[in-house]
Design a protein around this motif. Structure first.
Motif, PDB file in Angstrom:
ATOM      1  N   ASP A   1       0.851  -1.190   0.000  1.00 45.80           N
ATOM      2  CA  ASP A   1       0.000   0.000   0.000  1.00 45.80           C
ATOM      3  C   ASP A   1       0.887   1.241   0.000  1.00 45.80           C
ATOM      4  OD1 ASP A   1      -2.405  -1.464   0.177  1.00 45.80           O
ATOM      5  OD2 ASP A   1      -2.150  -1.670   2.351  1.00 45.80           O
ATOM      6  N   VAL A   2       0.318   2.350  -0.442  1.00 48.59           N
ATOM      7  CA  VAL A   2       1.054   3.615  -0.401  1.00 48.59           C
ATOM      8  C   VAL A   2       1.374   3.947   1.054  1.00 48.59           C
ATOM      9  CG1 VAL A   2       0.846   6.099  -0.768  1.00 48.59           C
ATOM     10  CG2 VAL A   2       0.070   4.511  -2.545  1.00 48.59           C
ATOM     11  N   PRO A   3       2.635   4.194   1.379  1.00 49.64           N
ATOM     12  CA  PRO A   3       3.004   4.452   2.777  1.00 49.64           C
ATOM     13  C   PRO A   3       2.597   5.856   3.223  1.00 49.64           C
ATOM     14  CG  PRO A   3       4.930   4.664   1.367  1.00 49.64           C
ATOM     15  CD  PRO A   3       3.804   4.191   0.485  1.00 49.64           C
ATOM     16  N   GLU A   4       2.004   5.934   4.380  1.00 48.26           N
ATOM     17  CA  GLU A   4       1.664   7.227   4.966  1.00 48.26           C
ATOM     18  C   GLU A   4       2.636   7.605   6.079  1.00 48.26           C
ATOM     19  OE1 GLU A   4      -2.385   7.301   6.175  1.00 48.26           O
ATOM     20  OE2 GLU A   4      -3.179   6.904   4.160  1.00 48.26           O
ATOM     21  N   THR A   5       3.180   6.606   6.767  1.00 50.03           N
ATOM     22  CA  THR A   5       4.145   6.865   7.825  1.00 50.03           C
ATOM     23  C   THR A   5       5.532   6.411   7.374  1.00 50.03           C
ATOM     24  OG1 THR A   5       3.967   4.699   8.890  1.00 50.03           O
ATOM     25  CG2 THR A   5       2.338   6.371   9.505  1.00 50.03           C
ATOM     26  N   TYR A   6       6.537   6.894   8.068  1.00 56.18           N
ATOM     27  CA  TYR A   6       7.902   6.543   7.679  1.00 56.18           C
ATOM     28  C   TYR A   6       8.199   5.077   7.955  1.00 56.18           C
ATOM     29  CZ  TYR A   6      12.791   7.162   6.587  1.00 56.18           C
ATOM     30  OH  TYR A   6      14.034   7.062   6.004  1.00 56.18           O
ATOM     31  N   ASP A   7       7.628   4.525   9.007  1.00 59.25           N
ATOM     32  CA  ASP A   7       7.810   3.096   9.275  1.00 59.25           C
ATOM     33  C   ASP A   7       7.225   2.264   8.131  1.00 59.25           C
ATOM     34  OD1 ASP A   7       9.149   3.523  11.639  1.00 59.25           O
ATOM     35  OD2 ASP A   7       7.384   3.242  12.920  1.00 59.25           O
ATOM     36  N   GLU A   8       6.083   2.671   7.634  1.00 60.45           N
ATOM     37  CA  GLU A   8       5.493   1.975   6.486  1.00 60.45           C
ATOM     38  C   GLU A   8       6.382   2.129   5.252  1.00 60.45           C
ATOM     39  OE1 GLU A   8       0.789   2.635   7.828  1.00 60.45           O
ATOM     40  OE2 GLU A   8       1.675   3.808   6.189  1.00 60.45           O
ATOM     41  N   PHE A   9       6.974   3.304   5.091  1.00 66.24           N
ATOM     42  CA  PHE A   9       7.879   3.567   3.974  1.00 66.24           C
ATOM     43  C   PHE A   9       9.090   2.636   4.049  1.00 66.24           C
ATOM     44  CE2 PHE A   9      11.364   6.273   2.159  1.00 66.24           C
ATOM     45  CZ  PHE A   9      10.894   6.319   0.849  1.00 66.24           C
ATOM     46  N   LEU A  10       9.656   2.471   5.231  1.00 67.91           N
ATOM     47  CA  LEU A  10      10.799   1.578   5.396  1.00 67.91           C
ATOM     48  C   LEU A  10      10.421   0.140   5.085  1.00 67.91           C
ATOM     49  CD1 LEU A  10      12.456   2.987   8.658  1.00 67.91           C
ATOM     50  CD2 LEU A  10      13.218   3.293   6.288  1.00 67.91           C
ATOM     51  N   ASN A  11       9.209  -0.255   5.440  1.00 63.93           N
ATOM     52  CA  ASN A  11       8.756  -1.604   5.117  1.00 63.93           C
ATOM     53  C   ASN A  11       8.635  -1.792   3.607  1.00 63.93           C
ATOM     54  OD1 ASN A  11       7.500  -4.282   5.870  1.00 63.93           O
ATOM     55  ND2 ASN A  11       5.803  -3.381   4.731  1.00 63.93           N
ATOM     56  N   VAL A  12       8.135  -0.776   2.913  1.00 68.96           N
ATOM     57  CA  VAL A  12       8.049  -0.838   1.446  1.00 68.96           C
ATOM     58  C   VAL A  12       9.438  -1.046   0.855  1.00 68.96           C
ATOM     59  CG1 VAL A  12       7.601   0.545  -0.625  1.00 68.96           C
ATOM     60  CG2 VAL A  12       5.924   0.489   1.233  1.00 68.96           C
ATOM     61  N   ILE A  13      10.411  -0.320   1.369  1.00 68.64           N
ATOM     62  CA  ILE A  13      11.788  -0.452   0.885  1.00 68.64           C
ATOM     63  C   ILE A  13      12.294  -1.873   1.091  1.00 68.64           C
ATOM     64  CG2 ILE A  13      14.178   0.253   1.324  1.00 68.64           C
ATOM     65  CD1 ILE A  13      13.101   3.073   1.905  1.00 68.64           C
ATOM     66  N   LYS A  14      12.048  -2.432   2.255  1.00 63.40           N
ATOM     67  CA  LYS A  14      12.513  -3.793   2.562  1.00 63.40           C
ATOM     68  C   LYS A  14      11.887  -4.815   1.616  1.00 63.40           C
ATOM     69  CE  LYS A  14      12.782  -7.208   6.299  1.00 63.40           C
ATOM     70  NZ  LYS A  14      12.267  -8.292   5.443  1.00 63.40           N
ATOM     71  N   VAL A  15      10.585  -4.709   1.416  1.00 59.66           N
ATOM     72  CA  VAL A  15       9.893  -5.660   0.540  1.00 59.66           C
ATOM     73  C   VAL A  15      10.413  -5.556  -0.890  1.00 59.66           C
ATOM     74  CG1 VAL A  15       7.663  -6.259  -0.478  1.00 59.66           C
ATOM     75  CG2 VAL A  15       7.818  -5.762   1.972  1.00 59.66           C
ATOM     76  N   LEU A  16      10.613  -4.347  -1.361  1.00 59.52           N
ATOM     77  CA  LEU A  16      11.101  -4.151  -2.725  1.00 59.52           C
ATOM     78  C   LEU A  16      12.523  -4.686  -2.879  1.00 59.52           C
ATOM     79  CD1 LEU A  16       9.725  -0.539  -3.357  1.00 59.52           C
ATOM     80  CD2 LEU A  16       8.907  -2.653  -4.417  1.00 59.52           C
ATOM     81  N   LYS A  17      13.362  -4.444  -1.887  1.00 64.76           N
ATOM     82  CA  LYS A  17      14.724  -4.990  -1.932  1.00 64.76           C
ATOM     83  C   LYS A  17      14.706  -6.510  -1.972  1.00 64.76           C
ATOM     84  CE  LYS A  17      17.974  -3.812   0.691  1.00 64.76           C
ATOM     85  NZ  LYS A  17      18.682  -3.557   1.972  1.00 64.76           N
ATOM     86  N   ASP A  18      13.860  -7.107  -1.129  1.00 61.67           N
ATOM     87  CA  ASP A  18      13.756  -8.563  -1.109  1.00 61.67           C
ATOM     88  C   ASP A  18      13.260  -9.106  -2.446  1.00 61.67           C
ATOM     89  OD1 ASP A  18      14.622  -8.523   1.500  1.00 61.67           O
ATOM     90  OD2 ASP A  18      12.627  -8.783   2.389  1.00 61.67           O
ATOM     91  N   GLY A  19      12.536  -8.263  -3.173  1.00 63.89           N
ATOM     92  CA  GLY A  19      12.022  -8.655  -4.484  1.00 63.89           C
ATOM     93  C   GLY A  19      13.000  -8.402  -5.619  1.00 63.89           C
ATOM     94  N   GLY A  20      14.231  -7.983  -5.273  1.00 56.91           N
ATOM     95  CA  GLY A  20      15.252  -7.793  -6.289  1.00 56.91           C
ATOM     96  C   GLY A  20      15.173  -6.467  -7.029  1.00 56.91           C
ATOM     97  N   LEU A  21      14.499  -5.479  -6.450  1.00 57.65           N
ATOM     98  CA  LEU A  21      14.333  -4.174  -7.102  1.00 57.65           C
ATOM     99  C   LEU A  21      15.142  -3.101  -6.380  1.00 57.65           C
ATOM    100  CD1 LEU A  21      10.461  -4.374  -7.459  1.00 57.65           C
ATOM    101  CD2 LEU A  21      12.086  -4.512  -9.353  1.00 57.65           C
ATOM    102  N   TYR A  22      15.415  -2.015  -7.098  1.00 59.26           N
ATOM    103  CA  TYR A  22      15.924  -0.817  -6.443  1.00 59.26           C
ATOM    104  C   TYR A  22      14.704  -0.071  -5.911  1.00 59.26           C
ATOM    105  CZ  TYR A  22      19.981  -1.810  -9.401  1.00 59.26           C
ATOM    106  OH  TYR A  22      21.044  -2.414 -10.037  1.00 59.26           O
ATOM    107  N   PRO A  23      14.591   0.080  -4.606  1.00 57.89           N
ATOM    108  CA  PRO A  23      13.387   0.742  -4.086  1.00 57.89           C
ATOM    109  C   PRO A  23      13.215   2.171  -4.595  1.00 57.89           C
ATOM    110  CG  PRO A  23      14.491  -0.478  -2.348  1.00 57.89           C
ATOM    111  CD  PRO A  23      15.416  -0.491  -3.527  1.00 57.89           C
TER     112      PRO A  23
END
Length: 434
Positions: free
Chosen positions: A172-194
């Protein structure tokens, strides 16, 4: 100031790349007359420089065409210079006495430097309808209550993202910074540049420092440091902002080699277009880039504002935005009346409506009808904003602006500590901000 900006812009919103053939300034013979006479065989040439590609360059060309049709013996010699080269080209032209008659800027401290050196025409008493401009946008090119530039666009700074990638990874679109960091982690784990960034020109990374400082300390942090009424640029919010930047770098949130990539070359944007990277913090001019370079991406593009930080003092509606282009005239133009008339065409309702419809940017002129979906979103954000922060490097005196860009660049390169970066900023601020 922000509330005034918001209310006026709300009224404005509710009223219902090919290269040009120009060759630069100062090389042609011109006539010593201020106005063009229809039927005259003597051609008058006005040099006109700007930095916008794509649809915006086409909009300016159409304004040129309208102006030339009304002034038979006038030729507008338009030159588009890529953004990363533009500032230096104008500085060199000004210092060499070969500045263009009409030129674009971002207003603020960058324009004020030329004003203070007597190189920009005072527009205050010219035949211009000043009431049509959004007050705070016009104020960005007012110095000592005199007007030296006319604004056309308001560029909002926000995250663009790939909706298909987010959906694929159940994000989901992150509204908080903690959510933003989670998005980064998931994208990295998926082999992408966040996050894609091309930070060689230094201003793309500066957006992060501005937003982190705002979200952590509120809009008062910059105002207090700039006006010398607060704790300065070594305030703890700036030190923490530097730590947040370096935490992102250390967790590989960005594409490799980002500090060596020029933005104008488009390599970071290509990472977005090719689904290798998922997000980019950029000006709303990115819409213009997409439509010029890779229109297919627009269907899967989304936007969101910089996330809020838990326990931060900043209002989550606070925005960073720039006033560009702002049009000015060199003081020693041989044709001041024609140059003013051309500025009026560049800020006419026709030009402003084209700009809103085709550029993806909010406009600084009242009376337009907002139809573009991106501009509607950006206008809503501006109307709802508690505060609007203009870019530091366009607001601060040039010496301090350079320290700001250099120290932020070094923060991204992990070659300076956050405390040292803040200390260097405050040291220079004490020298130039009296």
């Amino acid at each position: 100031m922000a509330l005034l900006f918001v209310s006026v812009l709300a009224l404005a919103a509710c009223s219902s790349d090919k290269e040009t053939a120009g060759q630069g300034a100062g090389d042609q013979d011109t006539q010593d007359q201020g106005t063009a006479n229809k039927g005259s065989d003597e051609e008058i040439v006005l040099d006109f420089w700007h930095f916008d590609p794509g649809a915006r360059m086409e909009i300016y060309q159409e304004a040129v065409n309208r102006f030339e049709a009304e002034h038979e013996n006038v030729k507008i010699n338009m030159l588009q210079i890529p953004n990363d080269q533009y500032k230096q080209r104008v500085v060199v032209a000004m210092s060499g006495g070969k500045a263009p008659d009409v030129f674009a800027s971002w207003g603020g401290g960058w324009l004020e430097e030329f004003v203070n050196s007597g190189q920009v025409m005072d527009l205050t008493d010219e035949d211009i309808e000043f009431d049509k401009f959004v007050d705070v946008a016009l104020a960005n090119s007012k110095f000592n209550n005199r007007v030296y530039g006319l604004p056309l666009g308001i560029s909002v700074y926000n995250f663009f993202y790939n909706k298909e990638i987010f959906e694929k990874h159940n994000l989901d679109v992150p509204e908080t910074y903690d959510e933003f960091l989670n998005v980064i982690k998931v994208l990295k784990d998926g082999g992408l540049y966040p996050i894609a960034i091309a930070n060689q020109p230094k201003w793309p990374g500066a957006f992060y420092l501005m937003y982190f400082a705002d979200r952590l300390g509120g809009e008062e942090v910059f105002q207090g440091a700039y006006r010398r009424t607060g704790k300065g640029f070594d305030d703890e919010a700036y030190v923490q902002a530097g730590k947040y930047i370096q935490d992102l770098v250390k967790m590989d949130a960005f594409n490799p080699g980002f500090n060596g990539l020029p933005y104008d070359a488009g390599s970071a944007r290509q990472l977005i277009y090719s689904d290798q990277a998922a997000m980019m913090l950029m000006t709303s001019g990115f819409v213009n880039n997409v439509r010029q370079e890779f229109p297919e991406f627009e269907e899967k593009m989304g936007v969101f504002q910089f996330p809020t930080i838990e326990n931060g003092k900043g209002n989550p509606s606070n925005l960073s935005a720039g006033i560009s282009p702002t049009w000015s005239i060199k003081k020693d133009t041989k044709h001041p009346e024609l140059a003013v008339a051309f500025l009026n065409e560049l800020t006419s309702l026709v030009t402003a409506q084209d700009y809103v419809d085709r550029s993806g940017n909010v406009v600084a002129i009242k009376g337009v009808e907002v139809k573009d979906p991106w501009v509607k979103t950006f206008t809503e954000w501006v109307n709802e904003a508690n505060s609007i922060q203009f870019p530091y490097d366009q607001t601060l005196p040039p010496e301090l602006a350079e320290v700001h860009k250099n120290t932020t660049f070094n923060l991204f390169g992990l070659s300076i500590t956050p405390a040292k970066a803040a200390e260097e900023m405050e040291k220079m601020a004490k020298e130039v901000l009296k």
